[in-house]
Design a protein around this motif. Structure first.
Motif, mmCIF file in Angstrom:
data_model
loop_
_atom_site.group_PDB
_atom_site.id
_atom_site.type_symbol
_atom_site.label_atom_id
_atom_site.label_comp_id
_atom_site.label_asym_id
_atom_site.label_seq_id
_atom_site.Cartn_x
_atom_site.Cartn_y
_atom_site.Cartn_z
ATOM 1 N N ILE A 106 -16.951 6.804 56.054
ATOM 2 C CA ILE A 106 -16.991 7.376 54.743
ATOM 3 C C ILE A 106 -17.803 6.361 53.875
ATOM 4 C CG2 ILE A 106 -15.653 8.330 52.845
ATOM 5 C CD1 ILE A 106 -13.404 8.945 54.753
ATOM 6 N N LYS A 107 -18.802 6.905 53.211
ATOM 7 C CA LYS A 107 -19.601 6.214 52.189
ATOM 8 C C LYS A 107 -19.746 7.033 50.919
ATOM 9 C CE LYS A 107 -23.340 3.314 51.385
ATOM 10 N NZ LYS A 107 -22.999 1.900 51.210
ATOM 11 N N ILE A 108 -19.254 6.496 49.756
ATOM 12 C CA ILE A 108 -19.561 6.880 48.392
ATOM 13 C C ILE A 108 -20.447 6.191 47.838
ATOM 14 C CG2 ILE A 108 -18.591 7.260 46.211
ATOM 15 C CD1 ILE A 108 -15.739 7.670 47.503
ATOM 16 N N MET A 109 -21.630 6.844 47.402
ATOM 17 C CA MET A 109 -22.744 6.120 46.796
ATOM 18 C C MET A 109 -22.412 5.534 45.386
ATOM 19 S SD MET A 109 -24.520 6.305 49.344
ATOM 20 C CE MET A 109 -25.933 5.432 48.853
ATOM 21 N N ARG A 110 -22.597 4.336 45.057
ATOM 22 C CA ARG A 110 -22.361 3.763 43.800
ATOM 23 C C ARG A 110 -23.402 2.888 43.281
ATOM 24 N NH1 ARG A 110 -17.018 4.143 44.071
ATOM 25 N NH2 ARG A 110 -15.793 4.071 46.071
ATOM 26 N N SER B 73 -21.268 10.211 42.206
ATOM 27 C CA SER B 73 -20.844 11.682 42.401
ATOM 28 C C SER B 73 -21.169 12.279 43.702
ATOM 29 C CB SER B 73 -21.026 12.535 41.252
ATOM 30 O OG SER B 73 -20.118 11.870 39.921
ATOM 31 N N TYR B 74 -21.831 11.283 44.372
ATOM 32 C CA TYR B 74 -22.196 12.104 45.928
ATOM 33 C C TYR B 74 -21.750 11.133 46.947
ATOM 34 C CZ TYR B 74 -26.671 9.580 46.112
ATOM 35 O OH TYR B 74 -27.493 8.534 46.192
ATOM 36 N N GLY B 75 -21.742 11.369 48.204
ATOM 37 C CA GLY B 75 -21.480 10.468 49.248
ATOM 38 C C GLY B 75 -21.522 11.208 50.562
ATOM 39 N N PHE B 76 -21.163 10.651 51.557
ATOM 40 C CA PHE B 76 -21.347 11.090 53.062
ATOM 41 C C PHE B 76 -19.943 10.849 54.225
ATOM 42 C CE2 PHE B 76 -25.253 9.776 51.372
ATOM 43 C CZ PHE B 76 -26.183 10.773 51.651
ATOM 44 N N THR C 157 -22.847 13.954 60.586
ATOM 45 C CA THR C 157 -22.678 13.381 59.162
ATOM 46 C C THR C 157 -22.888 14.690 57.972
ATOM 47 O OG1 THR C 157 -23.689 11.133 59.602
ATOM 48 C CG2 THR C 157 -23.397 11.800 57.350
ATOM 49 N N GLU D 284 -12.542 6.337 48.951
ATOM 50 C CA GLU D 284 -12.796 6.747 50.420
ATOM 51 C C GLU D 284 -11.586 7.276 50.705
ATOM 52 O OE1 GLU D 284 -14.082 4.046 48.975
ATOM 53 O OE2 GLU D 284 -16.262 4.045 49.457
ATOM 54 N N ASN E 3 -19.050 5.384 40.868
ATOM 55 C CA ASN E 3 -19.392 6.369 41.468
ATOM 56 C C ASN E 3 -20.609 7.096 41.039
ATOM 57 O OD1 ASN E 3 -19.103 9.083 42.664
ATOM 58 N ND2 ASN E 3 -16.898 8.540 42.800
#
Length: 78
Positions: free
Chosen positions: A35-39, A48-51, A7, A19, A46
């Protein structure tokens, strides 16, 4: 003994990023598991960060090396 890393953290994502944008950018390096966008919980904005999680470590390592200086929506990813 540490676990193999599959990851990658993605920082400084553009506000309009979805995504599919991340898949288009990182899918070339190997099979993506998630795919994970933090919300925000309040307004689903959004943050502005994710994995991005790859199926195997080799793909994750290739993506990490290739992501140096990579841009998405005019912003340099961290």
């Amino acid at each position: 003994m540490s676990q193999p890393r599959t990851t990658l953290f993605l920082g400084d994502l553009p506000a309009h990023c979805v995504e599919n944008d991340i898949y288009g950018l990182f899918g070339q390096y190997g099979e993506i598991a998630e795919i994970k966008i933090m919300r925000s919980e309040e307004n689903f904005r959004n943050l502005s960060y994710g994995f991005v999680k790859f199926v195997d470590t080799i793909s994750a390592e290739k993506a990490l090396v290739a992501s140096e200086g990579l841009q998405l929506g005019g912003r340099h990813l961290k």
